[in-house]
Every structure is written in structure tokens, then in C-alpha cells.
Motif scaffolding. Structure first.
Motif, PDB file in Angstrom:
ATOM      1  N   PRO A 138      -8.303   8.909  38.193  1.00  0.00           N
ATOM      2  CA  PRO A 138      -8.578   8.062  37.030  1.00  0.00           C
ATOM      3  C   PRO A 138      -7.738   8.482  35.825  1.00  0.00           C
ATOM      4  O   PRO A 138      -7.369   7.647  35.002  1.00  0.00           O
ATOM      5  CB  PRO A 138     -10.072   8.276  36.763  1.00  0.00           C
ATOM      6  N   PHE A 139      -7.419   9.774  35.752  1.00  0.00           N
ATOM      7  CA  PHE A 139      -6.625  10.276  34.635  1.00  0.00           C
ATOM      8  C   PHE A 139      -5.260   9.597  34.597  1.00  0.00           C
ATOM      9  O   PHE A 139      -4.761   9.213  33.542  1.00  0.00           O
ATOM     10  CB  PHE A 139      -6.470  11.789  34.793  1.00  0.00           C
ATOM     11  N   LEU A 140      -4.659   9.406  35.771  1.00  0.00           N
ATOM     12  CA  LEU A 140      -3.366   8.721  35.807  1.00  0.00           C
ATOM     13  C   LEU A 140      -3.538   7.211  35.806  1.00  0.00           C
ATOM     14  O   LEU A 140      -2.726   6.479  35.247  1.00  0.00           O
ATOM     15  CB  LEU A 140      -2.579   9.134  37.053  1.00  0.00           C
ATOM     16  N   GLY A 141      -4.621   6.734  36.446  1.00  0.00           N
ATOM     17  CA  GLY A 141      -4.766   5.295  36.628  1.00  0.00           C
ATOM     18  C   GLY A 141      -5.207   4.562  35.382  1.00  0.00           C
ATOM     19  O   GLY A 141      -4.761   3.452  35.113  1.00  0.00           O
ATOM     20  N   VAL A 142      -6.106   5.154  34.597  1.00  0.00           N
ATOM     21  CA  VAL A 142      -6.720   4.437  33.480  1.00  0.00           C
ATOM     22  C   VAL A 142      -6.251   5.014  32.157  1.00  0.00           C
ATOM     23  O   VAL A 142      -7.040   5.166  31.235  1.00  0.00           O
ATOM     24  CB  VAL A 142      -8.260   4.509  33.569  1.00  0.00           C
ATOM     25  N   MET A 196     -13.297   5.041  29.456  1.00  0.00           N
ATOM     26  CA  MET A 196     -13.423   5.781  30.715  1.00  0.00           C
ATOM     27  C   MET A 196     -13.947   7.188  30.466  1.00  0.00           C
ATOM     28  O   MET A 196     -14.832   7.668  31.171  1.00  0.00           O
ATOM     29  CB  MET A 196     -12.044   5.858  31.389  1.00  0.00           C
ATOM     30  N   GLY A 197     -13.401   7.841  29.430  1.00  0.00           N
ATOM     31  CA  GLY A 197     -13.821   9.210  29.124  1.00  0.00           C
ATOM     32  C   GLY A 197     -15.297   9.281  28.814  1.00  0.00           C
ATOM     33  O   GLY A 197     -16.007  10.163  29.305  1.00  0.00           O
ATOM     34  N   ILE A 198     -15.784   8.319  27.996  1.00  0.00           N
ATOM     35  CA  ILE A 198     -17.207   8.345  27.632  1.00  0.00           C
ATOM     36  C   ILE A 198     -18.067   8.098  28.867  1.00  0.00           C
ATOM     37  O   ILE A 198     -19.064   8.793  29.104  1.00  0.00           O
ATOM     38  CB  ILE A 198     -17.493   7.297  26.538  1.00  0.00           C
ATOM     39  N   ALA A 199     -17.650   7.115  29.689  1.00  0.00           N
ATOM     40  CA  ALA A 199     -18.429   6.831  30.892  1.00  0.00           C
ATOM     41  C   ALA A 199     -18.502   8.058  31.798  1.00  0.00           C
ATOM     42  O   ALA A 199     -19.564   8.397  32.319  1.00  0.00           O
ATOM     43  CB  ALA A 199     -17.818   5.652  31.645  1.00  0.00           C
ATOM     44  N   VAL A 200     -17.354   8.736  31.969  1.00  0.00           N
ATOM     45  CA  VAL A 200     -17.339   9.917  32.836  1.00  0.00           C
ATOM     46  C   VAL A 200     -18.225  11.020  32.276  1.00  0.00           C
ATOM     47  O   VAL A 200     -18.987  11.657  33.007  1.00  0.00           O
ATOM     48  CB  VAL A 200     -15.890  10.419  33.031  1.00  0.00           C
ATOM     49  N   THR A 201     -18.150  11.240  30.950  1.00  0.00           N
ATOM     50  CA  THR A 201     -18.978  12.283  30.336  1.00  0.00           C
ATOM     51  C   THR A 201     -20.448  12.019  30.618  1.00  0.00           C
ATOM     52  O   THR A 201     -21.209  12.914  31.013  1.00  0.00           O
ATOM     53  CB  THR A 201     -18.744  12.300  28.818  1.00  0.00           C
ATOM     54  N   PHE A 202     -20.850  10.757  30.411  1.00  0.00           N
ATOM     55  CA  PHE A 202     -22.231  10.362  30.612  1.00  0.00           C
ATOM     56  C   PHE A 202     -22.666  10.613  32.051  1.00  0.00           C
ATOM     57  O   PHE A 202     -23.687  11.262  32.313  1.00  0.00           O
ATOM     58  CB  PHE A 202     -22.354   8.872  30.250  1.00  0.00           C
ATOM     59  N   VAL A 203     -21.855  10.131  32.986  1.00  0.00           N
ATOM     60  CA  VAL A 203     -22.230  10.278  34.397  1.00  0.00           C
ATOM     61  C   VAL A 203     -22.229  11.742  34.807  1.00  0.00           C
ATOM     62  O   VAL A 203     -23.097  12.196  35.557  1.00  0.00           O
ATOM     63  CB  VAL A 203     -21.285   9.456  35.298  1.00  0.00           C
ATOM     64  N   MET A 204     -21.267  12.524  34.307  1.00  0.00           N
ATOM     65  CA  MET A 204     -21.220  13.934  34.690  1.00  0.00           C
ATOM     66  C   MET A 204     -22.457  14.677  34.211  1.00  0.00           C
ATOM     67  O   MET A 204     -23.036  15.484  34.946  1.00  0.00           O
ATOM     68  CB  MET A 204     -19.947  14.601  34.148  1.00  0.00           C
ATOM     69  N   ILE A 228      -7.775  12.806  28.547  1.00  0.00           N
ATOM     70  CA  ILE A 228      -7.321  11.453  28.854  1.00  0.00           C
ATOM     71  C   ILE A 228      -6.910  10.720  27.571  1.00  0.00           C
ATOM     72  O   ILE A 228      -5.955   9.942  27.572  1.00  0.00           O
ATOM     73  CB  ILE A 228      -8.378  10.676  29.677  1.00  0.00           C
ATOM     74  N   VAL A 229      -7.590  10.995  26.445  1.00  0.00           N
ATOM     75  CA  VAL A 229      -7.221  10.321  25.199  1.00  0.00           C
ATOM     76  C   VAL A 229      -5.869  10.830  24.701  1.00  0.00           C
ATOM     77  O   VAL A 229      -4.990  10.043  24.319  1.00  0.00           O
ATOM     78  CB  VAL A 229      -8.320  10.505  24.132  1.00  0.00           C
ATOM     79  N   LEU A 230      -5.677  12.164  24.734  1.00  0.00           N
ATOM     80  CA  LEU A 230      -4.382  12.718  24.330  1.00  0.00           C
ATOM     81  C   LEU A 230      -3.265  12.149  25.192  1.00  0.00           C
ATOM     82  O   LEU A 230      -2.212  11.713  24.703  1.00  0.00           O
ATOM     83  CB  LEU A 230      -4.392  14.241  24.473  1.00  0.00           C
TER      84      LEU A 230
END
Lengths: 196, 210
Positions: free
Chosen positions: A30-34, A44-52, A151-153
Motif C-alpha cells: 500500500p505504501f507504493l500503491g496508494v 490510507m494512513g489514518i485507516a491503517v492506524t485505526f485498524v492496527m 506514507i505522507v512524507l
């Protein structure tokens, strides 16, 4: 007091020194894809943080209340991936009903999270490191924040790459990987970081 | 069914890592020594082939809506078997690959092949697809291991030859240790993919000019 220091060192480790992307190689797809646009990267980052965070909590409970008492530790991988998949499905349905605006914002990224190795990775690492409940949740959330930061950087650099002049063979993924490599080099600088 | 075409696709034109860009996490994370790469590659070949066969055998009775979940359960079952076998017979490998063996479950190559190939093709074709895609993946892993090990530590065959230390080729003051670190994974893979893109575009041009 020790507990607080312990949590602080987990936090710093997960966000900077042992960043999930740059030093543990978890969640590269996802890091490369999104990461073509900063907006989607933030989503994507927020969603991943939440799910993790959530997956760490639920899997800790499942592991210590079901798998260990019944001596089913060898089923960990199967159980965890099922828990994560159903969790993601559940979050998707919940968001669709109660927060449609956030649901449309995250949209297609939610189902993708099931196959994000950062999520399964953090759950397995929690078990491997013998973290207790609070440590697991903190590690999950801060690991997600580390992913968000990375991912944001990366997305903001990648937006500017459009104007860069590089050999044609490097178009697409290779130049993105070179960028990520240089960022990993920068993050290596954090590896000497100690809390006390 | 065209085995030769499948062979070429798996190894070159549709290589899972270099062309489809799947399964990046494990490719970069574990390619620090020859033994790791070989172990991981063989594990993936076995799991990919078995899960390909099973998934294509049951593809007609899987309801469309829950197919991804079914795929994951099949894959996770095989991964658990392989994980336990490695822990029992190759504890060194289990230690150095660590969390990346159970993580084969979420390796996009396996899920990607299930979705893109096995769900539409017969058992025999899926079997060969699994083997060739697996070999394609393993080859890339081995090339990365050799490059990173040679430039990063100056050795060849680490973990396997010469009692685990590998054969020292470069004198130990020359290698750039950076390449065995995460940075090296990104950079070496970038160069490999770029080489692949260059080669593919060149062969494409040749065909067009004919």
C-alpha cells in the motif's frame, strides 16, 4: 513509572527508529500503491492506524482468552488473519451506516487493509515480544502513526517527482523505490535514539 | 494450456516481483543472505503451488462474494503447515526469517495469482502457474541476495556455505555495509526493476521494427 518509560520507548521505536516501512519492511505494497497523492495517502494512513490499533486489541484478547487456554497457539496465523478480515469488514459496514462521509473518503482503501502486512505483522510482533494489553494497543497505534508519517512524507515527495528528470527506464516504481531508499537512509539516523 | 508460454511469463515477461510488482515486503526484508532467500523462495513455491491447485479445484463452489476470505483461509492453512515444518526442521531459518514466514499469508503474489489466474483456469494450468511464478519470485530473491551480500558484506552463500559465514570474496574493509541494511533493499530492487523495464522496452522496440 517504568511502565510509562516502556510505553514511551515503544512509541518512539515504532514511529521513528523501527519505522514499519523503513526498517521493518511491513506494508510496502500500500505504501507504493496508494502514495501518488497526499490526500489519499493521509486517508490510507489514518485507516491503517485505526485498524492496527483495533486489531492489536482484539487479537490480544482472542489470543490470551481463547488460543492460549485451549493450547491452540499453532492456529495463531489463521485466527489472526480471520479476525483482521472480519474486523475490516465490520468497520466498513459500521462506517457506511454511521459515518457515510468518512466512508466515502476512505472508500476503496478499507478492503485493501486486510492484505496489508503491517496489520498482520503488528499482531504477530505483539505476540512475539510478549507485550501486555496496553503495550499491544500502544504498539499498534504508534506503528500505524509511523506508517502515516512515512506514507505522507513519501507522497509529498512523489508529487514533486513528476517534474524531475530521470532516466526513462526508472519511470514508475524504480524511481519511487529509490526515493523510498533515500528516505530509509534518513530514518536510519534515528536508530541510535534511546529514551534514557 | 501452453506450458512454455507460462514458463516464460513466470520467469520474465510477467515476473511477479519485477513486472507485476507484488510481494515487495518479503523481497526487500529477507534478502540479506543467500540461505534466507533460498528458504523463503522454496517456501513460497510450495505454498503457491498447493494453494493454486486447491483454489482452482474448488473455484466452482466458492460463492463470489466471500471468495477473498476463502482464498485467505486456504492460504493461511498451508502457510501454517510450512511454518511449523520450518520451525521443526530448520530452526536457524525460522529464526532469521522470523515474522516473515507467517506473513506469507498476506503476500500479494499468492492472493494475486488466486484472484487473477486460479479463479478462471483449470487445476493443471494453475499447478504450473504456481510453480513458474514461484520460481520467478525465487530467482529475483536469489539475485537480490547475491548482489546485496556481495556488495554489502563481501561474501557469497551466507548461512549456507563455509559453516554459515559464507565465502569471503571481497576483503572485509571494502564492502558497503549500507547495502545489507533496509536502504540496500530499496536501491537494489529499484535497479533490478529499472533493468527489467529497460530490457522489456528494448525487446518491444525490436519486435515493432521487424
Amino acid at each position: 513509572m517504568d511502565q510509562i518509560f516502556e510505553l514511551l520507548s515503544i512509541t518512539l521505536g515504532a514511529i521513528l527508529a523501527n519505522n514499519f516501512i523503513f526498517s521493518q519492511f511491513l506494508g510496502i505494497c500500500p505504501f507504493l500503491g496508494v502514495s501518488k497523492k497526499v490526500d489519499t495517502a493521509v486517508g490510507m494512513g489514518i485507516a491503517v492506524t485505526f485498524v492496527m490499533g483495533l486489531a492489536s486489541a482484539v487479537c490480544y484478547v482472542v489470543n490470551s482468552l481463547v488460543l492460549i487456554p485451549f493450547e491452540l497457539e499453532y492456529m495463531q496465523t489463521v485466527t489472526f488473519i480471520l479476525v483482521i478480515a472480519s474486523l475490516v469488514q465490520f468497520i466498513e459496514m459500521f462506517l457506511q451506516k454511521s459515518m457515510p462521509s468518512l466512508y466515502t473518503a476512505l472508500g476503496i482503501y478499507l478492503p485493501l487493509i486486510t492484505t496489508n502486512c503491517a496489520v498482520l505483522g503488528v499482531v504477530l510482533l505483539n505476540v512475539q515480544n510478549n507485550y501486555n494489553f496496553i503495550e499491544s494497543v500502544v504498539y499498534g497505534i504508534t506503528g500505524g502513526l509511523g506508517f502515516l508519517l512515512a506514507i505522507v512524507l513519501f507522497a509529498s515527495i512523489r508529487e514533486r517527482l513528476v517534474f524531475a528528470d530521470y532516466p526513462k527506464a526508472f519511470e514508475g516504481f524504480p524511481i519511487a523505490l529509490v526515493t523510498a531508499g533515500l528516505m530509509a537512509l534518513a530514518f536510519m539516523g534515528f536508530s541510535g535514539l534511546k529514551v534514557w | 494450456m501452453d506450458i512454455r508460454r507460462q514458463f516464460k511469463e513466470g520467469l520474465l515477461t510477467q515476473n511477479p516481483v519485477l513486472v507485476q510488482v507484488l510481494g515487495m515486503c518479503s523481497t526487500m526484508a529477507i534478502t540479506t543472505s543467500f540461505f534466507n532467500g533460498l528458504g523463503m523462495g522454496v517456501a513460497v513455491i510450495i505454498i503457491l503451488t498447493l494453494s493454486n491447485v486447491i483454489i482452482s479445484a474448488i473455484r466452482k463452489i466458492i460463492p463470489d462474494k466471500i471468495r477473498i476470505a476463502m482464498f485467505i483461509v486456504v492460504i493461511a492453512g498451508f502457510v501454517t503447515c510450512v511454518d511449523l515444518l520450518i520451525q521443526a526442521f530448520l530452526p536457524d531459518l525460522a529464526n532469521s526469517l522470523g515474522v516473515f514466514i507467517p506473513l506469507i499469508v498476506v503476500n500479494c503474489i499468492i492472493l494475486g495469482r488466486a484472484e487473477a489466474f486460479c479463479y478462471k483456469n483449470g487445476v493443471a494450468a494453475s499447478f504450473f502457474d504456481g510453480i513458474f511464478q514461484g520460481i520467478g519470485y525465487t530467482l529475483v530473491l536469489l539475485v537480490m541476495c547475491i548482489i546485496r551480500e556481495f556488495l554489502g558484506a563481501g561474501t557469497f552463500g551466507g548461512g549456507l556455505l563455509n559453516g554459515g559465514d559464507g565465502i569471503q570474496i571481497l576483503p572485509s574493509q571494502f564492502p558497503a555495509g549500507m547495502l545489507t541494511m533496509p536502504v540496500g533493499g530499496f536501491l537494489v530492487l529499484a535497479c533490478l526493476i529499472a533493468t527489467m523495464q529497460w530490457a522489456l522496452s528494448k525487446s518491444k522496440n525490436k519486435e515493432e521494427s521487424k
